[in-house]
Design an enzyme around this catalytic site. Structure first.
Site, PDB file in Angstrom:
ATOM      1  N   SER A   1     108.507  42.270  36.369  1.00 57.38           N
ATOM      2  CA  SER A   1     109.136  41.169  36.122  1.00 57.38           C
ATOM      3  C   SER A   1     109.572  40.161  35.792  1.00 57.38           C
ATOM      4  CB  SER A   1     110.641  41.430  37.755  1.00 57.38           C
ATOM      5  OG  SER A   1     109.913  40.055  38.854  1.00 57.38           O
TER       6      SER A   1
ATOM      7  N   TYR B   1      89.282  30.516  31.188  1.00 51.02           N
ATOM      8  CA  TYR B   1      91.125  31.507  30.220  1.00 51.02           C
ATOM      9  C   TYR B   1      91.495  30.519  29.972  1.00 51.02           C
ATOM     10  CZ  TYR B   1      93.438  32.985  35.307  1.00 51.02           C
ATOM     11  OH  TYR B   1      94.098  33.073  35.939  1.00 51.02           O
TER      12      TYR B   1
ATOM     13  N   PRO C   1      87.354  25.637  36.770  1.00 47.75           N
ATOM     14  CA  PRO C   1      86.466  26.264  36.942  1.00 47.75           C
ATOM     15  C   PRO C   1      86.858  27.504  37.080  1.00 47.75           C
ATOM     16  CG  PRO C   1      88.541  25.028  38.947  1.00 47.75           C
ATOM     17  CD  PRO C   1      88.491  25.503  37.068  1.00 47.75           C
ATOM     18  N   GLY C   2      85.108  27.942  37.542  1.00 49.46           N
ATOM     19  CA  GLY C   2      84.845  29.897  36.513  1.00 49.46           C
ATOM     20  C   GLY C   2      85.610  30.461  38.068  1.00 49.46           C
TER      21      GLY C   2
HETATM   22  C1  HXC Z   1     103.372  42.056  40.865  1.00 49.24           C
HETATM   23  C2  HXC Z   1     104.704  40.261  42.012  1.00 49.24           C
HETATM   24  C3  HXC Z   1     103.303  40.318  42.819  1.00 49.24           C
HETATM   25  C4  HXC Z   1     102.569  41.556  42.533  1.00 49.24           C
HETATM   26  C5  HXC Z   1     105.082  39.200  43.398  1.00 49.24           C
HETATM   27  N1  HXC Z   1     106.061  39.840  42.658  1.00 49.24           N
HETATM   28  N2  HXC Z   1     103.904  39.561  43.761  1.00 49.24           N
HETATM   29  N3  HXC Z   1     104.751  41.454  40.847  1.00 49.24           N
HETATM   30  N4  HXC Z   1     102.596  42.157  41.978  1.00 49.24           N
HETATM   31  N5  HXC Z   1     101.120  41.422  43.222  1.00 49.24           N
HETATM   32  C6  HXC Z   1     106.830  39.392  41.911  1.00 49.24           C
HETATM   33  C7  HXC Z   1     107.659  40.041  43.318  1.00 49.24           C
HETATM   34  O1  HXC Z   1     108.480  40.652  43.426  1.00 49.24           O
HETATM   35  C8  HXC Z   1     109.013  38.543  42.261  1.00 49.24           C
HETATM   36  O2  HXC Z   1     109.640  39.368  41.204  1.00 49.24           O
HETATM   37  C9  HXC Z   1     108.210  37.533  42.548  1.00 49.24           C
HETATM   38  O3  HXC Z   1     106.801  38.385  41.550  1.00 49.24           O
HETATM   39  C10 HXC Z   1     108.348  36.944  42.912  1.00 49.24           C
HETATM   40  O4  HXC Z   1     107.728  37.078  43.872  1.00 49.24           O
HETATM   41  P1  HXC Z   1     107.965  36.012  45.275  1.00 49.24           P
HETATM   42  O5  HXC Z   1     107.077  37.128  46.728  1.00 49.24           O
HETATM   43  O6  HXC Z   1     109.612  35.620  45.752  1.00 49.24           O
HETATM   44  O7  HXC Z   1     106.911  34.692  45.395  1.00 49.24           O
HETATM   45  P2  HXC Z   1     106.909  33.574  45.984  1.00 49.24           P
HETATM   46  O8  HXC Z   1     106.630  33.710  47.220  1.00 49.24           O
HETATM   47  O9  HXC Z   1     107.212  32.006  45.732  1.00 49.24           O
HETATM   48  O10 HXC Z   1     105.567  33.727  45.724  1.00 49.24           O
HETATM   49  C11 HXC Z   1     104.464  33.476  44.770  1.00 49.24           C
HETATM   50  C12 HXC Z   1     103.374  33.998  44.844  1.00 49.24           C
HETATM   51  C13 HXC Z   1     102.690  34.332  45.983  1.00 49.24           C
HETATM   52  C14 HXC Z   1     102.268  33.778  43.153  1.00 49.24           C
HETATM   53  C15 HXC Z   1     103.733  35.183  44.154  1.00 49.24           C
HETATM   54  O11 HXC Z   1     100.687  35.259  45.570  1.00 49.24           O
HETATM   55  C16 HXC Z   1     101.823  33.165  46.401  1.00 49.24           C
HETATM   56  O12 HXC Z   1     102.087  32.655  47.334  1.00 49.24           O
HETATM   57  N6  HXC Z   1     100.951  32.457  45.451  1.00 49.24           N
HETATM   58  C17 HXC Z   1      99.924  31.407  46.046  1.00 49.24           C
HETATM   59  C18 HXC Z   1      98.943  31.257  46.436  1.00 49.24           C
HETATM   60  C19 HXC Z   1      97.900  32.011  45.150  1.00 49.24           C
HETATM   61  O13 HXC Z   1      98.775  32.542  44.976  1.00 49.24           O
HETATM   62  N7  HXC Z   1      96.648  31.824  44.993  1.00 49.24           N
HETATM   63  C20 HXC Z   1      95.857  32.037  43.752  1.00 49.24           C
HETATM   64  C21 HXC Z   1      95.246  30.895  42.985  1.00 49.24           C
HETATM   65  S1  HXC Z   1      94.140  31.635  42.825  1.00 49.24           S
HETATM   66  P3  HXC Z   1     110.970  40.351  41.510  1.00 49.24           P
HETATM   67  O14 HXC Z   1     111.305  40.709  40.512  1.00 49.24           O
HETATM   68  O15 HXC Z   1     110.904  41.052  43.067  1.00 49.24           O
HETATM   69  O16 HXC Z   1     112.112  39.180  42.404  1.00 49.24           O
HETATM   70  C22 HXC Z   1      93.914  31.693  41.125  1.00 49.24           C
HETATM   71  C23 HXC Z   1      92.553  31.439  40.361  1.00 49.24           C
HETATM   72  C24 HXC Z   1      92.408  31.411  39.127  1.00 49.24           C
HETATM   73  O17 HXC Z   1      95.074  30.981  40.187  1.00 49.24           O
HETATM   74  C25 HXC Z   1      91.518  31.927  38.255  1.00 49.24           C
HETATM   75  C26 HXC Z   1      90.022  32.963  39.326  1.00 49.24           C
HETATM   76  C27 HXC Z   1      88.459  33.154  38.300  1.00 49.24           C
HETATM   77  P1  NAP Z   2      94.649  28.965  47.101  1.00 42.68           P
HETATM   78  O1  NAP Z   2      94.053  28.817  48.348  1.00 42.68           O
HETATM   79  O2  NAP Z   2      95.857  30.139  47.448  1.00 42.68           O
HETATM   80  O3  NAP Z   2      95.244  27.669  46.877  1.00 42.68           O
HETATM   81  C1  NAP Z   2      96.431  27.468  45.957  1.00 42.68           C
HETATM   82  C2  NAP Z   2      97.623  26.363  47.239  1.00 42.68           C
HETATM   83  O4  NAP Z   2      98.084  26.538  46.322  1.00 42.68           O
HETATM   84  C3  NAP Z   2      98.184  26.769  48.065  1.00 42.68           C
HETATM   85  O5  NAP Z   2      97.359  26.040  49.859  1.00 42.68           O
HETATM   86  C4  NAP Z   2      99.745  27.405  48.254  1.00 42.68           C
HETATM   87  O6  NAP Z   2      99.772  26.516  49.849  1.00 42.68           O
HETATM   88  C5  NAP Z   2      99.467  26.333  47.375  1.00 42.68           C
HETATM   89  N1  NAP Z   2     101.026  26.468  46.839  1.00 42.68           N
HETATM   90  C6  NAP Z   2     101.603  27.628  45.805  1.00 42.68           C
HETATM   91  N2  NAP Z   2     102.811  27.653  45.511  1.00 42.68           N
HETATM   92  C7  NAP Z   2     103.050  26.527  45.859  1.00 42.68           C
HETATM   93  C8  NAP Z   2     104.299  25.809  45.460  1.00 42.68           C
HETATM   94  N3  NAP Z   2     105.023  26.509  45.022  1.00 42.68           N
HETATM   95  N4  NAP Z   2     104.589  24.599  46.286  1.00 42.68           N
HETATM   96  C9  NAP Z   2     103.110  23.767  46.389  1.00 42.68           C
HETATM   97  N5  NAP Z   2     101.952  24.409  46.782  1.00 42.68           N
HETATM   98  C10 NAP Z   2     101.629  26.022  46.395  1.00 42.68           C
HETATM   99  O7  NAP Z   2      93.756  29.305  45.861  1.00 42.68           O
HETATM  100  P2  NAP Z   2      92.483  28.555  45.162  1.00 42.68           P
HETATM  101  O8  NAP Z   2      91.734  29.295  44.715  1.00 42.68           O
HETATM  102  O9  NAP Z   2      91.852  27.401  46.307  1.00 42.68           O
HETATM  103  O10 NAP Z   2      93.165  27.314  43.637  1.00 42.68           O
HETATM  104  C11 NAP Z   2      93.266  26.071  44.187  1.00 42.68           C
HETATM  105  C12 NAP Z   2      92.663  26.381  42.555  1.00 42.68           C
HETATM  106  O11 NAP Z   2      92.000  26.113  42.132  1.00 42.68           O
HETATM  107  C13 NAP Z   2      94.171  26.649  42.033  1.00 42.68           C
HETATM  108  O12 NAP Z   2      94.783  25.999  40.995  1.00 42.68           O
HETATM  109  C14 NAP Z   2      93.501  27.708  40.933  1.00 42.68           C
HETATM  110  O13 NAP Z   2      94.318  28.004  39.638  1.00 42.68           O
HETATM  111  C15 NAP Z   2      92.459  27.665  41.078  1.00 42.68           C
HETATM  112  N6  NAP Z   2      91.369  28.035  40.720  1.00 42.68           N
HETATM  113  C16 NAP Z   2      90.489  28.904  40.822  1.00 42.68           C
HETATM  114  C17 NAP Z   2      89.474  29.200  41.277  1.00 42.68           C
HETATM  115  C18 NAP Z   2      89.190  30.541  42.502  1.00 42.68           C
HETATM  116  O14 NAP Z   2      87.729  30.881  41.808  1.00 42.68           O
HETATM  117  N7  NAP Z   2      89.052  29.792  43.671  1.00 42.68           N
HETATM  118  C19 NAP Z   2      88.987  29.873  39.650  1.00 42.68           C
HETATM  119  C20 NAP Z   2      89.786  28.544  38.741  1.00 42.68           C
HETATM  120  C21 NAP Z   2      90.282  28.185  38.921  1.00 42.68           C
HETATM  121  P3  NAP Z   2     101.338  26.876  49.887  1.00 42.68           P
HETATM  122  O15 NAP Z   2     101.132  28.357  50.463  1.00 42.68           O
HETATM  123  O16 NAP Z   2     101.022  26.750  51.608  1.00 42.68           O
HETATM  124  O17 NAP Z   2     101.909  26.839  49.311  1.00 42.68           O
END
Ligand code: HXC
Ligand code: NAP
Length: 286
Positions: free
Chosen positions: A107, A149, A190-191
């Protein structure tokens, strides 16, 4: 990696510092003598980490609840940091949101949510802290956690790729614009570094086995958190004082592996190379 007092006297703020890589980097900063501020949305998780890290390292940790999407909450982190430690030296933009999805299933709000956390959140923190440092005429550093990426883009994590690409552009732009204020801006890409937060959202179910990241990495392994912490500590320390506008990949060579046109020839068994050498040596051209 660095000597014990390498970060002594520095106060470092890590967004998303209560879990995963933010927690690992914070732990090492404390061991090197820094004061630490960790922020994220979940106050209970933050406080638990703060208590644990203080006990483990003997350092001082301030936990401040903050959603980085909200500029007022970010300003509050700055105010609380100054109230507790009197100064702030580095900002580490680490908070992120991400999940895999075919883009057409998203969405508009789902797309915006990731952009708002990753790009807007990093912008909010950078702006609030940058304004403070410029006003105080204080040298400082900003370290942004992106991904590899951010350079290449990636299917199935398009909001994250757009946002991280934006953070990288901000890194390079401000390195130039704010260099004159003594503010260094760098990034780490990071990878794969396994964390609960990332793996649950990027490799759910049996994807972790089917799509084992280590098979994509020339070094044939994923990263260790301490390896990332070493690099981050160096980049926020004065030992990297002349590094500005740089993005350093720490991925075991993963993204280059995907990029080089002939890298797939790794699949050719050694014994076949004699035959191929004969063929290429005898090639006559047209
Ligand atoms: C499709 C999704 C979805 C999913 C949420 N949404 N999850 N859509 N597939 N899996 C949609 C919801 O339906 C909603 O849209 C909108 O996204 C917002 O969702 P909320 O749950 O209300 O958002 P919120 O509570 O703010 O949570 C944010 C989040 C959640 C990103 C969705 O996953 C989160 O809190 N993440 C924080 C930690 C995190 O993501 N860590 C990983 C980082 S790793 P609608 O339209 O329904 O309102 C990283 C590594 C990269 O970055 C590289 C790795 C190698
Ligand atoms: P993680 O543990 O899920 O870390 C993400 C953190 O962001 C959580 O502590 C979360 O805490 C916080 N966060 C999310 N939404 C937020 C918001 N709106 N306001 C404030 N804090 C928020 O994952 P991670 O793997 O350690 O990732 C850390 C960083 O590394 C990220 O930038 C990610 O993109 C990057 N990275 C990770 C990897 C990997 O392989 N793990 C690879 C490349 C890059 P709350 O939910 O409490 O808010």
């Amino acid at each position: 990696m660095l000597r014990d007092d390498a970060l002594k006297g520095k106060t470092i703020v890590i967004t998303g510092g209560g879990t995963g890589l933010g927690k690992a980097m914070g732990t090492y900063f404390l061991k090197l003598g820094a004061n630490l501020v960790i922020t994220s949305r979940k106050g209970d998780v933050l406080q638990k980490t703060a208590d644990e890290l203080e006990k483990e390292t003997g350092g001082k940790v301030l936990a401040v609840t903050c959603d980085v999407r909200d500029y007022e909450q970010v300003e509050n982190v700055l105010a609380e940091t100054l109230k507790t430690f009197g100064r702030v030296d580095s900002l580490l933009n680490n908070a992120a949101g991400n999940f895999i999805s075919p883009t057409e299933r998203l969405s508009a709000n789902a797309f915006s949510t990731v952009i708002d956390i990753v790009l807007k959140g990093s912008v909010n923190c950078t702006l609030a802290f940058g304004k403070h440092w410029i006003k105080e005429k204080q040298a400082a550093s900003i370290l942004n956690i992106v991904t590899t990426y951010a350079f290449t883009g990636s299917a199935f994590v398009v909001p994250s790729a757009c946002a991280k690409g934006g953070v990288l552009a901000m890194t390079r732009s401000l390195a130039v614009e704010w260099g004159k204020y003594g503010i260094r801006t760098n990034a780490i890409a990071p990878g794969p570094f396994p964390t609960k937060g990332a793996w649950e959202r990027l490799l759910p179910g049996d994807l972790a086995e089917k799509f084992d990241f280590k098979n994509r990495v020339p070094l044939k392994r994923v990263g260790e958190h301490q390896e990332l912490a070493n690099l981050a500590a160096f980049l926020v320390s004065d030992f990297s004082g002349y590094i500005n506008g740089e993005v350093i990949s720490i991925d075991g060579g993963e993204w280059l592996q995907g990029a080089g046109q002939f890298n797939g020839l790794e699949a050719i068994p050694n014994e076949m190379w004699d035959a191929f050498e004969q063929m290429t040596r005898s090639a006559k051209g047209s």
